[in-house]
Motif scaffolding. Structure first.
Motif, PDB file in Angstrom:
ATOM      1  N   ARG A 248       0.849  -1.198   0.000  1.00 38.13           N
ATOM      2  CA  ARG A 248       0.000   0.000   0.000  1.00 38.13           C
ATOM      3  C   ARG A 248       0.883   1.246   0.000  1.00 38.13           C
ATOM      4  O   ARG A 248       1.938   1.286   0.636  1.00 38.13           O
ATOM      5  CB  ARG A 248      -0.915  -0.009   1.218  1.00 38.13           C
ATOM      6  CG  ARG A 248      -1.926  -1.145   1.203  1.00 38.13           C
ATOM      7  CD  ARG A 248      -2.528  -1.375   2.586  1.00 38.13           C
ATOM      8  NE  ARG A 248      -3.151  -0.163   3.106  1.00 38.13           N
ATOM      9  CZ  ARG A 248      -3.177   0.164   4.402  1.00 38.13           C
ATOM     10  NH1 ARG A 248      -2.594  -0.632   5.294  1.00 38.13           N
ATOM     11  NH2 ARG A 248      -3.773   1.280   4.797  1.00 38.13           N
ATOM     12  N   GLU A 255      -5.272   6.458  -1.621  1.00 32.84           N
ATOM     13  CA  GLU A 255      -4.392   5.328  -1.342  1.00 32.84           C
ATOM     14  C   GLU A 255      -4.240   4.501  -2.608  1.00 32.84           C
ATOM     15  O   GLU A 255      -5.142   4.462  -3.450  1.00 32.84           O
ATOM     16  CB  GLU A 255      -4.981   4.474  -0.216  1.00 32.84           C
ATOM     17  CG  GLU A 255      -4.124   3.271   0.173  1.00 32.84           C
ATOM     18  CD  GLU A 255      -4.757   2.423   1.272  1.00 32.84           C
ATOM     19  OE1 GLU A 255      -4.667   1.187   1.180  1.00 32.84           O
ATOM     20  OE2 GLU A 255      -5.362   3.018   2.202  1.00 32.84           O
ATOM     21  N   LEU A 257      -3.313   0.605  -3.887  1.00 33.86           N
ATOM     22  CA  LEU A 257      -3.077  -0.802  -3.551  1.00 33.86           C
ATOM     23  C   LEU A 257      -2.371  -1.460  -4.722  1.00 33.86           C
ATOM     24  O   LEU A 257      -2.878  -1.458  -5.852  1.00 33.86           O
ATOM     25  CB  LEU A 257      -4.394  -1.524  -3.266  1.00 33.86           C
ATOM     26  CG  LEU A 257      -4.279  -3.046  -3.022  1.00 33.86           C
ATOM     27  CD1 LEU A 257      -3.467  -3.336  -1.772  1.00 33.86           C
ATOM     28  CD2 LEU A 257      -5.650  -3.693  -2.948  1.00 33.86           C
ATOM     29  N   SER A 281     -11.467  -1.757  -3.265  1.00 33.83           N
ATOM     30  CA  SER A 281     -10.928  -0.570  -3.935  1.00 33.83           C
ATOM     31  C   SER A 281     -12.046   0.278  -4.527  1.00 33.83           C
ATOM     32  O   SER A 281     -12.017   1.510  -4.455  1.00 33.83           O
ATOM     33  CB  SER A 281      -9.947  -0.990  -5.034  1.00 33.83           C
ATOM     34  OG  SER A 281      -8.839  -1.674  -4.486  1.00 33.83           O
ATOM     35  N   ARG A 286      -9.901   3.977  -3.879  1.00 32.86           N
ATOM     36  CA  ARG A 286      -8.444   3.963  -3.996  1.00 32.86           C
ATOM     37  C   ARG A 286      -8.026   3.480  -5.387  1.00 32.86           C
ATOM     38  O   ARG A 286      -8.780   2.821  -6.099  1.00 32.86           O
ATOM     39  CB  ARG A 286      -7.819   3.081  -2.925  1.00 32.86           C
ATOM     40  CG  ARG A 286      -8.073   1.590  -3.084  1.00 32.86           C
ATOM     41  CD  ARG A 286      -7.573   0.801  -1.900  1.00 32.86           C
ATOM     42  NE  ARG A 286      -7.904  -0.611  -2.009  1.00 32.86           N
ATOM     43  CZ  ARG A 286      -7.828  -1.469  -0.982  1.00 32.86           C
ATOM     44  NH1 ARG A 286      -7.443  -1.049   0.216  1.00 32.86           N
ATOM     45  NH2 ARG A 286      -8.142  -2.749  -1.145  1.00 32.86           N
TER      46      ARG A 286
END
Length: 815
Positions: A248, A255, A257, A281, A286
């Motif tokens: 991450r 964010e 991933l 997600s 993200r």
């Protein structure tokens, strides 16, 4: 263990350890003493806990710092710029430790003796041993030294060990803290552009972006994603040094991933982890980038079969879209904007709302030995993001040329040869009969490299297996180092070449010694197991030679003179060179005289090959040679010259069949005439070949559907078949043969190398037999059996076959 947040920066303690080792090696080099770069690197790995490639890269950075100051640097570590500022600061603080031979610290190296500026060795009489920082270093042999340039030569070659099959630098983690000194290749089609698209969205504040790189290992997925996250701040970074499923990062106000390897199980999601990661997600907003094996997609897509399409989650919708499923009626859906076999783009929708931009690159669809299709991704306020992907094309095998053919594999090959050619000067390397140096000399020719890549492409097409970068690196390394990585460590190459130096005591023994050395020549090593001493080598056990051994050109040395047409022969000049009493002259000279001056063969030859030729001639004249050795030498040397000639011209075994397949791919849905004739003969061979009135008869009550041919002593019930319509359909590099009767499809089968080889072995309506018969026979039987199912037998033409005749029989309903 270093954590992720400081992995890219070296601490002062680490830099001091690096500088200590560098100063030690520099003092030894100036003194002309031998030192071992590999061992120094291993010791540094224990201290700084960094990779081999990272340390090598940093040592080259240190050379760049010194070079910028006008200071002497180690010849084996060529300066690489863009270094850490702290490195330059530490060097400035310790500049007094970087000596010149007279002990002064003047700028530049004008005061250096000429031998030190060249990196040459101190004369043997002046140095028995040397003490540096309390350590005593003894030369390997009293009175003899390997100078710095020679050491650099072998060290440069040693770098290739890390990228050969099973090497230490064939994969990457996103936490990789350094860059390899070795060159890189253009990424698979679409990867570079997809990564740029993804990175541009990290700071734009736009919608989240999902990027999927799909394909097997070795295609460069991890290397690409490591570049994406370079410079980003990790979140809760793993500190065990192991490869993990996911990582991450902070990316702007979102964010990110990164799923580095979707085949690694997830501790958070036991079932369908990729689907769950996509769900999370999509709901959290993200960014997501994932490296995915195709098997994962098949497995997770199949798990949704029991779920109604209307109930798909975001992850289920995307996984099925990645697997090529048609979108269903679901609140979560993917709208496709671009769809090519190697690249697909779209938007993830939650009802009418766009949740994320989605892009997938299938990294193993396009061959690395074909031209890379161009991809353009543009954005505008009016049109949004536009994906323009060029269709993937295969070049006609008979039309590949050295001048206008650029491929990712070819570009990498060129860079590697530049690297090993310029990474060290060979002028002062001790004079050896050196096949490795001969390889490099031959491979400097672009035409020779193109010829080798063409043969490797032939291996790819005939095997039906596309090579990843791992196999390409393995093939390139084998071309430079021969089969050395199969049997020795990276620091033993110099010793191996020295140990195999030929004897001058006896002409027969000298030629046998040269045969062993020639096993390191690229033309021998690329096919595997073709040399004395390699009898126990199993080419099928090596990932490279299991593909290339089948296209060893000596398997089907076709008579004729090579004119680059698709069915051209090539081996007549080679046979003529060995015709008559071979003791009368040089086969190599005869072959050169027979060939056109523009033939690439002239560019592949080196002093090593002429040494082998002279030794062969002397051995043939030796009174000590027996008949067994004589015939063995002629057979081996004929193969040696034949492979050099064929590789220089890009001629694999079975070239006509490979060329015919690429023509069929290019002409799809039509077939080349000669291939079409052969396929008809295989599919419906006539009972009496050559007879216009003869038909194809399939036995009905027999255990197999082998067509009836010739005289039959016992009566048989058979089906007289009509003509079959043939066309092809291509799906990326897969070509299917579609068979129909009266417009109705009966069967389809892969039209691959085995079937093409069998078809081209047919002649004058007689079916041919090759080593591929066992592969193709089941397909042909399934096609014939498909014609015997009840729905195909309405109004069928039945025949009673007996002797040399056949009689019509009518079947009516009732009893």
């Amino acid at each position: 263990m270093l954590n992720e947040t400081r992995a890219l920066q070296w601490s002062d303690d680490e830099l001091d350890a690096l500088i200590d080792s560098y100063v030690m090696m520099l003092k030894l080099e100036i003194a002309g003493a031998n030192y071992n770069k590999r061992q120094t690197n291993l010791k540094l790995q224990e201290i700084v806990k960094r990779s081999h490639a990272s340390i090598e890269f940093k040592l080259c950075n240190l050379s760049a710092v010194l070079d910028g100051m006008g200071r002497r640097y180690i010849f084996g570590y060529k300066p690489r710029p863009h270094f850490q500022a702290a490195l330059q600061d530490r060097v400035l603080q310790r500049l007094g430790e970087f000596p010149l031979p007279d002990g002064s610290h003047s700028d530049g190296d004008a005061a250096l003796p000429e031998i030190a500026r060249r990196g040459g060795a101190t004369p043997p009489a002046t140095l028995k041993s040397m003490t540096v920082s309390g350590d005593t270093f003894e030369p390997r042999i009293e009175g003899e030294f390997v100078n710095a340039e020679e050491s650099a030569y072998w060290d440069t070659l040693g770098e290739l060990w890390d990228r050969t099959t099973g090497g230490s630098d064939v994969a990457a983690k996103p936490t990789s803290d350094g860059l390899s000194l070795l060159p890189t290749a253009p990424r698979p089609a679409g990867v570079e552009e997809a990564c740029a698209w993804f990175k541009s969205g990290l700071t734009s504040g736009a919608l989240p972006r999902f990027l999927f790189l799909v394909g097997g290992p070795g295609a460069g997925k991890s290397h690409a994603t490591a570049e994406i996250v370079a410079g980003l701040d990790p979140i809760e970074a793993p500190q065990d040094g192991l490869a993990h499923r996911s990582y991450r990062y902070k990316a702007g106000n979102r964010e990110l991933l990164l799923i580095n390897d979707a085949t690694i199980g997830s501790s958070e999601h036991r079932r369908n982890p990729l689907t769950k990661d996509v769900d999370a997600s999509a709901h959290s907003g993200r960014h997501l980038v994932a490296c995915v094996n195709r098997g994962i997609l098949v497995e997770e897509a199949a798990s949704t079969n029991s779920t109604p399409a209307s109930q798909y989650s975001a992850g289920q919708a995307i996984v099925r879209w990645l697997a090529g499923e048609v979108p269903g009626e679901s609140n979560w859906n993917v709208e496709t904007d671009c769809d090519e076999p190697y690249l697909r783009a779209g938007h993830l929708l939650d009802g009418p709302n766009i949740v994320a931009g989605v892009l997938v690159v299938f990294v193993d669809v396009c061959s690395l030995l074909e031209r890379r299709p161009e991809v353009h991704i543009t954005s505008s306020d009016a049109r949004g993001t536009v994906f323009d992907a060029e269709p993937y094309r295969i070049v006609d095998f008979a039309k590949r040329t050295a001048m206008d053919f650029v491929t990712p594999a070819g570009a990498l090959f060129s860079k590697v040869i530049d690297f090993v050619s310029t990474g060290a000067s060979y002028e002062d390397v001790q004079p050896l009969v050196d096949p490795i140096r001969a390889n490099i000399e031959s491979l400097r020719s672009s035409r020779i490299r193109a010829g080798i890549m063409t043969v490797v492409r032939g291996a790819e097409l005939s095997s039906g297996q596309r090579m990843t970068f791992r196999e390409i690196w393995g093939a390139i390394t084998r071309c430079v180092l021969g089969d050395a990585p199969d049997r020795i460590g990276r620091d033993e190459l110099s010793a191996l070449v020295t140990r195999l130096q030929p004897s001058d005591a006896d002409a027969v023994l000298r030629f046998k010694d040269l045969q062993l050395l020639a096993g390191l020549r690229f033309s021998q090593a690329i096919f595997g197991g073709r040399n004395p001493g390699s009898e126990n080598f199993d080419p099928l056990g090596n990932p490279i030679t299991k593909l290339t051994h089948f296209v060893d050109p000596m398997r089907d040395a076709i008579p004729g003179r090579y004119d680059r047409s698709w069915d051209s022969g090539w081996a007549t000049p080679l046979a003529d060179a060995f015709a008559g009493p071979v003791t009368n002259g040089s086969p190599l000279e005869s072959l050169e005289d027979d060939l056109d001056s523009q033939d690439p063969f002239s560019e592949v030859l080196t002093d090593f090959d002429r040494t082998v030729d002279r030794a062969f001639v002397k051995a043939m004249h030796s009174p000590k040679i027996g008949d067994k050795d004589r015939y063995a030498f002629i057979s081996w040397y004929g193969g040696y010259l034949g492979r050099l000639y064929a590789l220089a011209n890009g001629i694999p075994a079975f070239r006509p069949q490979v060329a015919a397949w690429t023509q069929a791919w290019y002409l799809s849905p039509n077939l080349p005439d000669e291939l079409g004739f052969g396929l008809r003969t295989l599919l419906r061979p006539k009972r009496r070949p050559g007879d216009v009135e003869s038909a194809s008869l399939i036995p009905i009550l027999a255990s197999r559907t082998d067509p009836i041919v010739g005289v039959q002593s016992e009566p048989k019930l058979a089906l007289k078949t009509g003509d079959v319509e043939m066309k092809t359909h291509r799906d990326s590099e897969t070509l299917f043969l579609i068979l129909s009767e009266q417009g109705k499809e009966i069967s389809r089968m892969p039209l691959d190398f085995p079937l093409v080889r069998e078809a081209l072995a047919c002649g004058h309506e007689h079916a041919g037999v090759t080593e591929m018969t066992d592969v193709t026979s089941p397909r042909l039987e399934r096609f014939r059996a498909a014609r015997l199912i009840p729905e195909q037998l309405n109004q069928a033409n039945y025949r009673i076959v007996v002797g040399n005749s056949d009689f019509s029989m009518t079947v009516t309903g009732g009893y």
